[in-house]
Write a protein that holds these residues in place. Sequence first.
Motif, mmCIF file in Angstrom:
data_model
loop_
_atom_site.group_PDB
_atom_site.id
_atom_site.type_symbol
_atom_site.label_atom_id
_atom_site.label_comp_id
_atom_site.label_asym_id
_atom_site.label_seq_id
_atom_site.Cartn_x
_atom_site.Cartn_y
_atom_site.Cartn_z
ATOM 1 N N ASP A 68 -33.091 2.007 20.733
ATOM 2 C CA ASP A 68 -33.309 3.647 20.182
ATOM 3 C C ASP A 68 -32.131 3.939 19.371
ATOM 4 O O ASP A 68 -31.859 5.489 18.741
ATOM 5 N N GLY A 69 -30.919 2.895 19.674
ATOM 6 C CA GLY A 69 -30.127 4.279 18.335
ATOM 7 C C GLY A 69 -28.862 4.731 19.955
ATOM 8 O O GLY A 69 -28.602 5.229 18.252
ATOM 9 N N ARG A 70 -29.265 4.572 20.778
ATOM 10 C CA ARG A 70 -28.542 5.490 21.561
ATOM 11 C C ARG A 70 -27.116 5.053 21.922
ATOM 12 O O ARG A 70 -27.221 3.738 22.422
ATOM 13 N N TYR A 71 -25.926 5.810 22.343
ATOM 14 C CA TYR A 71 -25.079 4.609 22.116
ATOM 15 C C TYR A 71 -24.856 4.908 23.770
ATOM 16 O O TYR A 71 -24.360 5.496 24.203
ATOM 17 N N PHE A 72 -23.983 3.560 24.469
ATOM 18 C CA PHE A 72 -23.201 3.593 25.722
ATOM 19 C C PHE A 72 -21.846 3.172 25.723
ATOM 20 O O PHE A 72 -21.141 1.689 25.144
ATOM 21 N N VAL A 73 -20.315 3.586 25.978
ATOM 22 C CA VAL A 73 -19.045 3.391 26.385
ATOM 23 C C VAL A 73 -19.249 3.475 27.199
ATOM 24 O O VAL A 73 -18.578 4.516 28.043
ATOM 25 N N GLY A 74 -18.434 2.008 28.163
ATOM 26 C CA GLY A 74 -18.376 2.023 29.125
ATOM 27 C C GLY A 74 -19.435 1.884 30.611
ATOM 28 O O GLY A 74 -20.604 1.689 29.783
ATOM 29 N N ASP A 75 -19.382 2.874 31.202
ATOM 30 C CA ASP A 75 -20.015 3.784 31.960
ATOM 31 C C ASP A 75 -20.523 4.880 31.263
ATOM 32 O O ASP A 75 -21.764 5.622 32.004
ATOM 33 N N ARG A 76 -20.557 5.080 29.873
ATOM 34 C CA ARG A 76 -20.887 7.115 29.344
ATOM 35 C C ARG A 76 -21.610 6.822 28.673
ATOM 36 O O ARG A 76 -21.088 5.381 27.631
ATOM 37 N N GLU A 77 -22.559 7.998 28.311
ATOM 38 C CA GLU A 77 -23.421 7.794 27.575
ATOM 39 C C GLU A 77 -23.135 8.896 26.352
ATOM 40 O O GLU A 77 -22.816 10.084 26.759
ATOM 41 N N ALA A 78 -23.258 8.446 25.199
ATOM 42 C CA ALA A 78 -23.042 9.451 24.048
ATOM 43 C C ALA A 78 -24.275 10.128 23.937
ATOM 44 O O ALA A 78 -25.199 10.034 24.056
ATOM 45 N N LEU A 79 -23.391 11.744 23.886
ATOM 46 C CA LEU A 79 -24.018 12.851 23.850
ATOM 47 C C LEU A 79 -25.172 13.180 22.677
ATOM 48 O O LEU A 79 -26.554 13.391 23.227
ATOM 49 N N ARG A 80 -24.576 12.214 21.962
ATOM 50 C CA ARG A 80 -25.667 12.812 20.525
ATOM 51 C C ARG A 80 -25.013 11.620 19.865
ATOM 52 O O ARG A 80 -24.612 10.410 20.466
ATOM 53 N N THR A 81 -26.005 11.154 18.190
ATOM 54 C CA THR A 81 -25.853 10.009 18.374
ATOM 55 C C THR A 81 -24.640 10.337 16.395
ATOM 56 O O THR A 81 -24.693 9.169 15.776
ATOM 57 N N ASP A 82 -24.246 11.264 16.721
ATOM 58 C CA ASP A 82 -23.051 10.989 15.349
ATOM 59 C C ASP A 82 -22.469 10.762 15.535
ATOM 60 O O ASP A 82 -21.757 10.562 16.543
ATOM 61 N N VAL A 83 -21.226 10.287 14.862
ATOM 62 C CA VAL A 83 -20.187 9.363 14.816
ATOM 63 C C VAL A 83 -19.124 10.459 15.471
ATOM 64 O O VAL A 83 -18.217 9.363 15.923
ATOM 65 N N ASP A 84 -18.928 11.740 14.840
ATOM 66 C CA ASP A 84 -17.971 12.717 15.945
ATOM 67 C C ASP A 84 -18.216 12.296 17.571
ATOM 68 O O ASP A 84 -16.684 12.697 18.354
ATOM 69 N N SER A 85 -19.193 12.791 18.078
ATOM 70 C CA SER A 85 -19.693 12.291 19.134
ATOM 71 C C SER A 85 -19.481 11.676 20.379
ATOM 72 O O SER A 85 -18.498 11.136 20.940
ATOM 73 N N LEU A 86 -19.815 10.120 19.041
ATOM 74 C CA LEU A 86 -19.216 9.104 19.743
ATOM 75 C C LEU A 86 -18.191 8.640 19.663
ATOM 76 O O LEU A 86 -16.823 8.219 20.284
ATOM 77 N N LYS A 87 -17.126 9.467 18.400
ATOM 78 C CA LYS A 87 -16.075 9.012 18.271
ATOM 79 C C LYS A 87 -14.966 9.896 19.524
ATOM 80 O O LYS A 87 -14.402 9.497 20.266
ATOM 81 N N ARG A 88 -15.971 10.685 19.602
ATOM 82 C CA ARG A 88 -15.176 11.385 21.013
ATOM 83 C C ARG A 88 -15.089 11.093 22.462
ATOM 84 O O ARG A 88 -14.196 10.642 23.427
#
Length: 145
Positions: A68-88
């Motif tokens: 679906d294009g949702r991001y998961f970093v380690g065990d956390r999910e990025a709240l939104r799919t934009d670059v800034d949210s993923l970078k945070r």
Amino acid sequence: MRIRDHRADDEPEINLIPLIDVVLCLIIFFVITTTFESRSVLKLELPRAEGEPTQAQEKALSVLVNADGRYFVGDREALRTDVDSLKRTIAEVAGDDRGRGVLLRADARTPHQAVVTALDALGQLGFRNIAIATAPEPRAAEPAR
């Protein structure tokens, strides 16, 4: 004169409060431990590629992109799919270690833009050692001799 023993008149009773406390602690323990395997819920179909598998880095940062294009970093999910949210999210999980290897695992059905966004966020943060996970090609049956 006869002294009467009052202990014999006491009715035995079962105190349920400690039992309820123990059962509640067990329920909380089982609820918490079942959430540890939340990553196994994500079903990924990795893209196919030929080549030799490399040794996995033990402390590599895992960035996962589902279908679906949702991001998961380690065990956390990025709240939104934009670059800034993923970078945070990446910065919070990785900390200051930018020399750390990154394993990007994207589902084969993931939109190309989602993978590019993840690579862009990692590049902007200064990560240079990025590997993209793939699954090996299924071996064709060899002809009988």
